[in-house]
Design a protein around this motif. Structure first.
Motif, PDB file in Angstrom:
ATOM      1  N   GLU A  53       0.811  -1.210   0.000  1.00 14.51           N
ATOM      2  CA  GLU A  53       0.000   0.000   0.000  1.00 14.51           C
ATOM      3  C   GLU A  53       0.848   1.265   0.000  1.00 14.51           C
ATOM      4  O   GLU A  53       0.496   2.258  -0.634  1.00 14.51           O
ATOM      5  N   THR A  54       1.965   1.256   0.738  1.00 13.77           N
ATOM      6  CA  THR A  54       2.744   2.492   0.922  1.00 13.77           C
ATOM      7  C   THR A  54       4.155   2.410   0.367  1.00 13.77           C
ATOM      8  O   THR A  54       4.812   3.442   0.213  1.00 13.77           O
ATOM      9  N   GLU A 103       4.561  10.330  -0.387  1.00 17.88           N
ATOM     10  CA  GLU A 103       3.122  10.099  -0.502  1.00 17.88           C
ATOM     11  C   GLU A 103       2.454   9.797   0.834  1.00 17.88           C
ATOM     12  O   GLU A 103       1.321  10.218   1.084  1.00 17.88           O
ATOM     13  N   HIS A 104       3.151   9.068   1.706  1.00 17.59           N
ATOM     14  CA  HIS A 104       2.472   8.510   2.872  1.00 17.59           C
ATOM     15  C   HIS A 104       3.043   8.976   4.215  1.00 17.59           C
ATOM     16  O   HIS A 104       2.431   8.706   5.251  1.00 17.59           O
ATOM     17  N   LYS A 152      -1.021   1.563   5.315  1.00 14.66           N
ATOM     18  CA  LYS A 152      -2.131   2.285   4.692  1.00 14.66           C
ATOM     19  C   LYS A 152      -1.784   3.766   4.641  1.00 14.66           C
ATOM     20  O   LYS A 152      -0.871   4.237   5.329  1.00 14.66           O
ATOM     21  N   HIS A 153      -2.527   4.496   3.827  1.00 12.77           N
ATOM     22  CA  HIS A 153      -2.303   5.939   3.725  1.00 12.77           C
ATOM     23  C   HIS A 153      -2.954   6.619   4.923  1.00 12.77           C
ATOM     24  O   HIS A 153      -4.180   6.709   5.018  1.00 12.77           O
ATOM     25  N   ASP A 154      -2.143   7.092   5.855  1.00  7.09           N
ATOM     26  CA  ASP A 154      -2.666   7.742   7.056  1.00  7.09           C
ATOM     27  C   ASP A 154      -1.601   8.667   7.642  1.00  7.09           C
ATOM     28  O   ASP A 154      -1.214   8.531   8.803  1.00  7.09           O
TER      29      ASP A 154
END
Length: 497
Positions: free
Chosen positions: A133-134, A190-191, A213-215
């Protein structure tokens, strides 16, 4: 494969340092102990667990049985549970000096097996640990790769990406897996960096980001971690010449410049919530920005990065350091004027011994100042760092750690490095003699018996990378190379920040 020339064929025949027979015997022991440590890791510490076997190395083991624990042993002194690996954990971020030990051993001994093992382990790390995801690695202060479950391991409630050490192995990573390395650099942007509701990034971030995850979070934009990101992006740009990495650098560097411009004291706040500066985080940023400036090419971005580094020099050197009595100033308020900030006791000054969470030693700062000293041209700023480094080294000439307080092996390694930095700067044998003293102390307390793995602390009879014995091992090799005048390039390690 790299060809290795046996160093006994090319050792310098003339050494001006008066080394006694006892010193020569002790010097030989440095290599023997470190080589036995490496051999034990390669024979007993590789991944033979779970459904996927690999060359990855365990980061915690029983010293007597040379195997993992079934349940976690008591933590080394001052270590938080959330900072430890799992029973079968492998944390490459905190093992980077161990991998450097392996590469150095192949160069020193002409045995390629150490390099081959390191390459195989790191190649696997780069292939299996990035999040789909990241693209962030399973490593850092709170995260590892569990060799039994073949998935990320942590004691936190979620998987947190926070690099504890800079990516000193970036060149090796890129050599082994350029795609994974560049993806990691994009993942940081990005993340790890925060995006506002309008989809904009202004450089705000938290040193904690979600691994899986993107957080991204904000306002804990520590200068140390920011410097790591800037440095990684600059190396990615040097490899790819892709201008997106220049954009990433510019956004984050501009945030730190804005922080500088808010004040007149030339140190950057530790985060965007608490109003104090940490000098170790500031000098770390200065070191990384200076190197990044050499990689991005001439222009406004290079000047911005150099401004950051030079401003930090000005602010840091103006502080009321009292190395001969108290230490270096470590914590100060950010405005309106510098005032010592009581954050981790000791009146805002560094401690001589006993690294703990958020607490740095005078030796650690001295080693960081040496890295900055090496970067600067001749002039008053370089002269001032030289003075500060020698003041720190002098302080350790007559200071002994209280081993009953269970200092970490990294502290002894840093003490060896600081004395060697002073020796290289002055050619004064008192510093070399003192480096030998700390090396002997390290052997006595972390390798006190026939077991090859170092103890996590003097009263903690297991091996665990969180107290960074790999730095002590690498320092022992550096001292060995110095004693033998070997043409092996081992610098002063500054990755413990």
């Amino acid at each position: 494969m790299k060809a290795f020339l046996p160093l006994f064929l090319i050792v310098f025949l003339f050494n001006t340092d008066p080394v006694s027979a006892d010193d020569r015997q002790e010097s030989k022991k440095y290599l023997q102990v470190v080589q036995a440590y490496a051999d034990a890791m390669l024979e007993h510490g590789t991944d033979v667990y779970g459904s996927v076997k690999s060359p990855l190395l365990l980061s915690i083991m029983q010293r007597t049985k040379l195997k993992p624990f079934s349940k976690m042993p008591p933590a080394p002194n001052g270590i938080r549970q959330g900072d430890r690996v799992t029973t079968h954990g492998s944390n490459v971020n905190l093992d980077q000096n161990l991998y450097r030990v392996l590469y150095a051993l192949s160069e020193i001994t002409a045995d390629p097996k150490y390099q081959q093992a390191a390459d195989a382990a790191l190649k696997t790390f780069l292939e299996v640990t990035p999040s789909s995801e990241t693209q962030l690695f399973a490593w850092g202060e709170h995260l590892c790769w569990d060799l039994k479950t073949d998935r990320p391991g942590t004691y936190e409630t979620k998987a947190i990406h926070e690099p504890k050490r800079p990516t000193i192995l970036f060149e090796k990573f890129y050599e082994l897996n350029p795609t994974g390395t560049i993806n990691y650099c994009d993942g940081l942007w990005e993340h790890q960096l925060y995006t506002d509701k309008q989809g904009r990034k202004d450089g705000n971030f938290s040193r904690h980001a979600a691994y899986d995850k993107h957080d991204p979070r904000r306002n804990y934009d520590f200068p140390k971690e920011g410097g790591y990101f800037i440095h990684d992006w600059a190396r990615a740009y040097a490899k790819t010449q892709d201008p997106r990495f220049l954009k990433y650098i510019d956004v984050l560097a501009s945030r730190y410049v804005r922080k500088l411009d808010k004040h007149q004291n030339n140190l950057i706040e530790f985060d965007s919530i608490r109003n104090y500066a940490d000098t170790s985080a500031s000098i770390s940023l200065a070191i990384d920005c200076h190197h990044a400036a050499q990689l991005v090419g001439p222009g406004d971005l290079r000047e911005k990065l150099l401004k950051l580094s030079q401003s930090i020099d000005t602010g840091l050197q103006a502080l009321p350091h009292q190395v001969d009595s108290l230490g270096f100033v470590e914590y100060v308020t950010a405005e309106p004027r510098y005032q010592l900030y009581e954050h981790k006791q000791n009146g805002g000054y560094s401690f001589l011994w006993n690294i703990k969470y958020g607490r740095k030693t005078t030796g650690m700062l001295g080693v960081l100042f040496d890295s900055r000293y090496q970067q600067l041209p001749e002039g008053p700023e370089k002269d001032r760092y030289r003075e500060m480094i020698l003041q720190a080294a002098d302080r350790y000439l007559n200071s002994e750690p209280d081993m009953s307080e269970r200092p970490w092996p990294v502290e002894i390694g840093i003490a060896v490095y600081l004395q060697l930095a002073a020796y290289e700067m002055t050619n004064n044998n008192q510093y070399l003699i003192r480096a030998r003293h700390f090396a002997k102390l390290g052997l006595q307390h972390y390798w006190p018996d026939s077991h090859p793995l170092p103890k996590a602390d003097p009263q903690c009879n297991h091996y665990e990378n969180v107290t960074r014995a790999d730095t002590l091992a690498l320092a022992l090799l550096k001292l060995y190379v110095t004693e033998k005048s070997l043409p092996v390039s081992l610098g002063i390690s500054d990755i413990d920040r």
